[in-house]
Design an enzyme around this catalytic site. Sequence first.
Site, PDB file in Angstrom:
ATOM      1  N   LYS A   1       0.956  -3.347  -2.587  1.00  0.00           N
ATOM      2  CA  LYS A   1       0.437  -4.104  -3.741  1.00  0.00           C
ATOM      3  C   LYS A   1       1.563  -4.793  -4.512  1.00  0.00           C
ATOM      4  O   LYS A   1       2.578  -5.156  -3.934  1.00  0.00           O
ATOM      5  CB  LYS A   1      -0.399  -3.189  -4.641  1.00  0.00           C
ATOM      6  CG  LYS A   1      -1.531  -2.504  -3.854  1.00  0.00           C
ATOM      7  CD  LYS A   1      -2.590  -1.955  -4.741  1.00  0.00           C
ATOM      8  CE  LYS A   1      -3.695  -1.303  -3.909  1.00  0.00           C
ATOM      9  NZ  LYS A   1      -4.787  -0.809  -4.685  1.00  0.00           N
TER      10      LYS A   1
ATOM     11  N   GLU B   1      -9.454  -6.001  -4.870  1.00  0.00           N
ATOM     12  CA  GLU B   1      -8.757  -6.616  -6.012  1.00  0.00           C
ATOM     13  C   GLU B   1      -8.761  -8.134  -5.892  1.00  0.00           C
ATOM     14  O   GLU B   1      -8.796  -8.845  -6.898  1.00  0.00           O
ATOM     15  CB  GLU B   1      -7.329  -6.045  -6.116  1.00  0.00           C
ATOM     16  CG  GLU B   1      -7.362  -4.613  -6.675  1.00  0.00           C
ATOM     17  CD  GLU B   1      -6.281  -3.686  -6.159  1.00  0.00           C
ATOM     18  OE1 GLU B   1      -5.292  -4.169  -5.584  1.00  0.00           O
ATOM     19  OE2 GLU B   1      -6.435  -2.458  -6.323  1.00  0.00           O
TER      20      GLU B   1
END
Length: 263
Positions: A9, A97
């Site tokens: 991430k 996300e």
Amino acid sequence: MKYLIGNLKMNLLSPDDVRQYLTVLERETRGHLLEGVEYVLCPASIHFGLMQGKMPSPIKLGGQDMFWEKEGSYTGEISPIMLKQYGAEYVILGHSERRLYFGETNDIVRRKIDMALKQMLRPIVCIGETSDERSAGKTGAVIEEAIRSIFDGFSRMQAEKIIIAYEPRWAIGTDTTPETADIMEVKILIRRVLSQMFDLKTADRVPVLYGGSVKQALLPRVCIEAGMDGVLVGRESLFPYEMTKMAEMLSQSGAEEDNKQEE
Ligand code: PGA
């Protein structure tokens, strides 16, 4: 084959952070036999230059996302060719996300998969229900819809290159996970839909991983006992020691499955 995918991430904020991570990764991986496990780390794109050629064997590189065109005026986007040229073999697509903050839909994800396959990148496609959909008893419908739109129009050969990561959205970053039986049910549903769209053989060849708050202690529950083909790991992928442990557990469970099949 079992899959261990680490999604780093938007972490490791400086070149020094990346170098330090690589040092620990090397130390914690060296000497560990990870047979039968495809171990892939997906860093932020800006880190590819630092990580390419520096990954301890047999760990591979993957992207966290890409654009659906090869090149051109697409400010801020990453081309699949760039990923490939910087050493990526895999790419995560449709992460929740991306869906939540950037409005990605199954349609957009489908276009990206198409381009990834054309560029010989193996897509790891995330699907999963929200907590509202879950409470309304819509998990099955959401998964079926996602699978149908993701695989629509692909040949059997293309379909077999796609990896599915079942990630219930309410389980990501929350330290809550579904029951083993619920995960298993989703895997069976995915197999059923794929065998209707293609055939049983193709359905069996599409790896289905679990993702969402995965850590070593939970691996038996969310992956091995649920019959999943591996895991997509977020936060814990920042800890190479934990990843090596999980790789070893997956390697062992893969070997046990192979033995059972031979009996
Ligand atoms: P998490 O993230 O492991 O931190 O819950 C999983 C993911 O986003 O794939």
